[in-house]
Structures are given as C-alpha cells and as structure tokens.
Design an enzyme around this catalytic site. Structure first.
Site, PDB file in Angstrom:
ATOM      1  N   TYR A   5     103.950  39.087  92.692  1.00  0.00           N
ATOM      2  CA  TYR A   5     103.151  39.930  91.794  1.00  0.00           C
ATOM      3  C   TYR A   5     103.835  40.251  90.467  1.00  0.00           C
ATOM      4  CZ  TYR A   5      99.295  43.032  90.745  1.00  0.00           C
ATOM      5  OH  TYR A   5      98.175  43.593  90.182  1.00  0.00           O
ATOM      6  N   LYS A  14     109.584  41.357  82.479  1.00  0.00           N
ATOM      7  CA  LYS A  14     110.536  42.472  82.587  1.00  0.00           C
ATOM      8  C   LYS A  14     111.955  41.970  82.859  1.00  0.00           C
ATOM      9  CE  LYS A  14     106.953  45.191  82.407  1.00  0.00           C
ATOM     10  NZ  LYS A  14     106.610  45.974  81.224  1.00  0.00           N
ATOM     11  N   HIS A  19     110.802  48.217  75.461  1.00  0.00           N
ATOM     12  CA  HIS A  19     109.517  48.285  76.171  1.00  0.00           C
ATOM     13  C   HIS A  19     108.483  48.916  75.243  1.00  0.00           C
ATOM     14  CE1 HIS A  19     107.217  49.743  79.994  1.00  0.00           C
ATOM     15  NE2 HIS A  19     106.825  48.561  79.624  1.00  0.00           N
ATOM     16  N   SER A  68     105.020  52.205  81.890  1.00  0.00           N
ATOM     17  CA  SER A  68     103.936  51.327  82.338  1.00  0.00           C
ATOM     18  C   SER A  68     102.681  52.149  82.649  1.00  0.00           C
ATOM     19  CB  SER A  68     104.363  50.590  83.607  1.00  0.00           C
ATOM     20  OG  SER A  68     105.516  49.838  83.350  1.00  0.00           O
ATOM     21  N   CYS A  93     100.591  53.724  80.706  1.00  0.00           N
ATOM     22  CA  CYS A  93     100.369  54.960  79.934  1.00  0.00           C
ATOM     23  C   CYS A  93      99.601  54.667  78.648  1.00  0.00           C
ATOM     24  CB  CYS A  93     101.689  55.632  79.594  1.00  0.00           C
ATOM     25  SG  CYS A  93     102.499  56.399  81.009  1.00  0.00           S
ATOM     26  N   ASP A  99     103.447  45.151  74.961  1.00  0.00           N
ATOM     27  CA  ASP A  99     104.370  45.570  76.022  1.00  0.00           C
ATOM     28  C   ASP A  99     105.849  45.471  75.652  1.00  0.00           C
ATOM     29  OD1 ASP A  99     104.781  46.529  78.671  1.00  0.00           O
ATOM     30  OD2 ASP A  99     105.232  44.519  79.378  1.00  0.00           O
ATOM     31  N   ARG A 115      95.239  43.905  87.520  1.00  0.00           N
ATOM     32  CA  ARG A 115      95.646  43.454  86.185  1.00  0.00           C
ATOM     33  C   ARG A 115      94.776  42.325  85.654  1.00  0.00           C
ATOM     34  NH1 ARG A 115     100.322  45.997  83.649  1.00  0.00           N
ATOM     35  NH2 ARG A 115     100.946  47.512  85.200  1.00  0.00           N
TER      36      ARG A 115
HETATM   37  O1  SAT Z   1     106.130  45.031  85.508  1.00  0.00           O
HETATM   38  S1  SAT Z   1     104.774  44.524  85.364  1.00  0.00           S
HETATM   39  O2  SAT Z   1     104.807  43.358  84.503  1.00  0.00           O
HETATM   40  O3  SAT Z   1     104.235  44.170  86.689  1.00  0.00           O
HETATM   41  C1  SAT Z   1     103.746  45.658  84.687  1.00  0.00           C
HETATM   42  C2  SAT Z   1     104.384  46.875  84.161  1.00  0.00           C
HETATM   43  O4  SAT Z   1     104.928  47.654  84.939  1.00  0.00           O
HETATM   44  O5  SAT Z   1     104.320  47.117  82.951  1.00  0.00           O
HETATM   45 MN    MN Z   2     105.280  47.319  80.620  1.00  0.00          MN
END
Ligand code: SAT
Ligand code: MN
Length: 593
Positions: free
Chosen positions: A207, A216, A236, A258, A260, A283, A375
C-alpha cells in the site's frame, strides 16, 4: 551504457528473491496497458466504465494493508542517536540479517519488475534517480503515474549512483498456487531505510507510501539525509503558484501532516475575485539555492496520490477533474454502473454499491463505502490548474513557507514568524490531530515537527539545525517568509469557525501582501497576525464573533502550549539546537511580559 550498480542490484535481488521472471520496465503505454490487463485478469484491478472514466481502474487491498505503518518503519543508521528519538531504530547489521531471511525466496512464482525512475524532471539539477525492484505490478503502474519512469531514465543515469529500493509483498506462490487479488504478508511488515548506504528495503505491504518507494521512502526519508549533506531541503510540502488580480505571481510551499488538505490547498479555487492559484505539487518539495541566492523548488513527483473521501466538486473541483481518466483508485466504492464513489463525493449517496471490502453496500450500511484512507492516483499533467512551470528543471522561486496542522483550539487562523530562526522554531512546534493516513488512533494531538515526524530520515534535532543553517546560507531578504495556519479551529459548540477550501485564498492573499511589503501586520507574543482590515473578508459573511475567535490568542493556553513544547523538546537532548531553545525562551518571555 551499462551501470555496474544497477547490474549488481538486479543480480543480487534475483538471487535473493528467486522470482520466476525478471521484467525491466520501459515505461511505455503498451507496458502499462498490458500490466493493467493482466491485473484485471488476476482480480487485482476492476476496470471502470470506459464511457465514464476511460482507462481507469479500482483496486481493493486487504483490511490489514490500508495505510502507512509507522510502527514498522525503521531508520537503521549506524548509530542509534543519528536516527534520533522520533524514529524506530534497529542495528543495521541485525536488520540486514532479518531482511535477508525475509526476502529469501519472497518473489517465488512472481515476476520481479525493475523500475528505473526519476524524482523530478529528467536532467534537472534538483532531480535524483532511484530504481525500485518490486514483485507488485500494482506498484509498477502506480510508479508510472507517480514518477517519470522507464527507459529514458536509464538513458540519463549512465554510470551515476542511484537510490536502490527493494520491495516485496512477501507472498511467494507455490507452483500451481492461485494468487489472491491483493497479496501481502499477513503479519510481518518492514519499511527500512539505511541512510548512510542510501538504501530502501520494504517487505510485506503493497500500500501507498509503504510500497511506492519513490515517495516517502526516497523523496523524504533518504532525500532528507542527502539534502542535509549537500545543503538543500527535502520537505513534506505542496507547492502552489498564486497570481493576484494585477498579474503578479509568487510561489508558496506549505507543509501539513498527511490528510490535512495539502491537495486541496494546492488546487484551490480562490473565492477572492481576480486571484488565481496553480499547482506545482501536492505532497513533496525539494528546494535548492539558485544562482540568485533564492530557494528554488521542484515537485519530485509526476502524479497525485490523494485522499479520496471528502473530495468533491465543491471541496476540490480541480482534483475531481484530474481524475476523469487514466486514474487508479484504491479502496473506494464501486457503483452499479462501474464508476467510483466515496463519502463526500455527492451529497446523495448511490442507493447501492460494492464497498471497499467487496461487499454490498447501501446508505443504511453501518460501514463506510470507502476506507477513510482510500486514495486516487492520477497524472499531475491532467490537473486543469497545473502550473506552467511545474516541470521547469530550474524549479520555481519560493516566497513563503506555510506550516499547519489540525488544531481545534489555541492556534489562530494565521500568523507570521518574526524572522527565519523564529520560523524554524514555529515549524518545529507544529502539532496536529492524527488522521487515517497512518494506522493508529485518529484525532489524537501529537507533535509533528515540520509535518516530517514520519518522514525525517535522521535525528530530528539535527534536522532543526539543518533548517537553521539553511537560513545562514543566503541573505535574509532572499529567504521565504514563514507562516503558520490553522483552518481547523472550532467554536464553543464544536462548529468550524472558518469555512476553509476556496476561502483560504484570503489568507494566501495576506501572505502575498506581506511578502510584497504591502501589509503592515500586527505584532502579538506568538508572531504577526493581520492588522485590522488587512484580511480581505468581502462577500463571505463571516460572523464577527468567528473572526474574533479565529484570532484570539489566549495567553494561558499559549503558556501551556509553550510548556508542552519545552517538555517535548527534551527528547532531543543535546541535539536540540541552542537557537531553538533561545526561541522558546523568547516566546515564554513574550507570553509572560
Ligand atoms: O505515505 S502515503 O504515501 O501512503 C500517504 C501519506 O501519508 O501522505
Ligand atoms: Mn504526504
């Protein structure tokens, strides 16, 4: 030209994971379509109605694999202190041994895909290259949307170093065994980073950020380590361009935890007449100094991996228009005419659909149709308000940086820091109520410095120091101004005080004015807020008592806030920079003056 590191990476992975086949991804449309077709046949994907949503698919994960898992995410630096108090750490040798045993034969019966990808426009000085090896075709098609991937990346790679990431869902197939739609490991999940070696190993989850290693794992955790070493920033943050009615344009970056509202802010439709907002990224933001001494930012990604629930033509029309085709949806509802639905998409839910678990669903069901962390994955180029410069290899110059989180009380709608160092302190003091983006309790207030708590690849105290150092690398007038916003403050009866979404353009307009020296602001003990009349509220019918409360700075609550911060900062011990201590002391003194 060959790349020795790549050849060895592929060979080692093959020997360790023992896949049935190896597929080097070329990134072509044909390859993408063939993989989607294969996943439709295997039950991983459901094709959506091509008349309603051409070339788009739905995937459903299992209940155990729906979000990032911070408890299973590790920074395995040589020394524990270099991972710091906010990261899980394990001795690298011990972890490597553990991983070698987990990955041994983990791809049996599956295809091993090799994905060369660039984070950032190909050839940009701000961009960097990674290679992900995975046994998940879902990851391959997602990476094709989220990054620039395939053959052209190998062409620019030559003999340079790249960041390797090895990913396995951890579900080998016995000969003749039938696959499940969403393979993953039922128990063991490890998302591991070796910062000194710049390596990523991810096992057991298919996921999002656990599996799409460019996001990330590379663009934040490993890149933050590289950025510190090389004098740049991996953050971020969304990046947006904003144009005033006179046609002047500025770029703003904003960090929120995340789920928000980064995607919503990045694509905002201003309610203020004559203003325009355009999207560079939603992001992640990489910033390097340009020849003029200003910070220039790129969006290292090529797509959006956004939270579906709550996204609607009212809340974010540009996101919905982005999703009209070529998109992947994960864990949303499937309507009877084979389109997608999630909570908040329409005010009237469909009378029947198949929910994210594959069960029949009606509005009377107790369960949600879509998982709260469902998502969408969609190409950034499809966004109707994508910024003209979004692929400019030079990046865009940043005039302001915003921090924020979900705070139902205490924190005003907006304030500006007194200077860079104070701004770093403000970023360090970010806290937010938790969301469904990570597994665990929701709505719990936690410190989330710079919205980087789950994403900083080294000691967070050193990260504060890096930010302070960046401030000394240019002249103060070249640095972005720093702000803190809170769209989520609630009144006494628990109602939102501020409508948010497009109305947030009013706050951006004040930032625009401040960064142009056209608003004088008003000093308070915590920072500078708009002076009376400076926040343009024309035409929005905000009750005056809401405005008053949105900017009320309750000294007692703020003293408690400062006390909480003092306690929190203790975890960093001697890695907490003196300048941050001095800023905290300054805040306490102003609050007690
Ligand atoms: O970490 S994810 O890419 O699954 C989504 C997030 O937390 O921003
Ligand atoms: Mn994020």
């Amino acid at each position: 030209m060959g790349n020795a590191q790549l050849d060895k990476f592929i060979q080692d992975a093959k020997e360790l994971c023992q896949p049935s086949r190896v597929h080097i991804c070329d990134g072509s449309q044909e390859e993408y379509e063939a993989l989607c077709k294969q996943m439709v046949a295997s039950g991983t994907l459901t094709e959506l109605n091509p008349k309603k949503r051409p070339n788009s698919f739905l995937a459903r994960s299992t209940k155990e694999d729906v979000a990032r898992i911070e408890g299973c995410t590790y920074i395995c630096s040589e020394k524990q202190i270099d991972a710091g108090p906010t990261n899980n750490w394990c001795d690298p040798a011990e972890m490597r041994a553990k991983l070698l045993s987990l990955f041994k034969g983990s791809m049996r019966g599956r295809t091993m895909y090799v994905i060369p990808y660039s984070m950032g426009p190909l050839g940009s000085k701000i961009a960097h290259i990674g290679v992900e090896i995975t046994d998940s075709p879902y990851v391959v098609v997602s990476m094709r949307i989220m990054t620039r991937m395939g053959k052209e990346v190998l062409d620019v790679l030559n003999n340079e170093r790249f960041v390797p990431g090895l990913h396995s869902v951890g579900a080998p197939l016995q000969p003749g065994e039938k696959d499940v739609p969403w393979p993953c490991h039922p128990k063991e999940k490890y998302i591991v980073h070796f910062p000194e070696k710049r390596e990523i190993w991810s096992f057991g989850s298919g996921y999002g950020g656990n599996a799409l290693l460019g996001k990330k794992c590379f663009a934040l955790r490993i890149a933050s380590v590289m950025a510190r070493e090389q004098g740049w920033m991996a953050e971020h943050m969304l990046i947006l361009g904003i144009t005033n009615p006179q046609g002047e344009k500025k770029y703003i970056a904003a960090a929120f935890p995340s789920a928000c509202g980064k995607t919503n802010l990045a694509m905002l439709t201003p309610t203020l007449p004559g203003w325009k907002v355009e999207t560079v990224g939603d992001d992640i933001c990489w910033m390097k100094f340009g020849p003029d001494g200003r910070l220039y930012a790129i969006n290292p990604e090529a797509g959006f991996f956004g939270v579906a629930p709550g996204t609607s033509m009212q809340s974010n029309p540009n996101a919905l228009l982005t999703l009209k085709e070529n998109s992947l949806f994960t864990n949303v509802g499937l309507t009877d005419d084979k389109d997608v639905w999630w909570e908040g998409l329409t005010s009237q839910p469909p009378s029947h659909l198949i929910d994210w678990l594959g069960q029949d669903w009606t509005p009377n069901s107790n369960e949600k149709a879509a998982h709260p962390n469902a998502r969408f994955t969609a190409p950034a180029a499809q966004c109707p308000v994508i910024d003209r410069a979004w692929q400019d290899p030079r990046g865009v110059p940043i005039s302001a940086i915003i921090f924020g989180g979900r705070r139902s009380s205490v924190v005003p709608l907006i304030y500006e820091s007194f200077d860079w160092n104070h701004g770093v302190f403000v970023g360090a003091s970010t806290s937010s109520e938790t969301t469904a983006a990570a597994s665990g309790e929701m709505g719990k207030l936690r410190h989330d410095p710079f919205a980087m708590l789950p994403f900083c690849g080294y000691n967070m105290g050193d990260y504060f120091a890096h930010w302070l150092k960046i401030g000394g690398m240019t002249t103060p007038d070249k640095l972005p101004k720093i702000y803190y916003v809170n769209w989520f403050r609630k009144g006494k009866n628990g109602e939102w005080l501020w409508p948010g979404f497009g109305e947030n353009s009013r706050v951006l307009a004040w930032i625009f004015a401040r960064t142009s020296n056209r608003a004088k602001g008003q000093k308070t003990p915590i920072g500078i807020i708009p002076a009376e009349g400076e926040l343009n509220l024309e035409g929005m019918n905000l009750p005056p008592e809401n405005l008053k409360e949105l900017f009320s700075i309750d000294l007692k609550s703020w003293r408690e806030e400062a006390e909480g911060l003092r306690k929190y900062f203790e975890i960093f011990g001697d890695r907490l920079p003196e300048k941050i201590k001095a800023e905290l002391k300054g805040l306490e003194e102003r609050l007690n003056a």
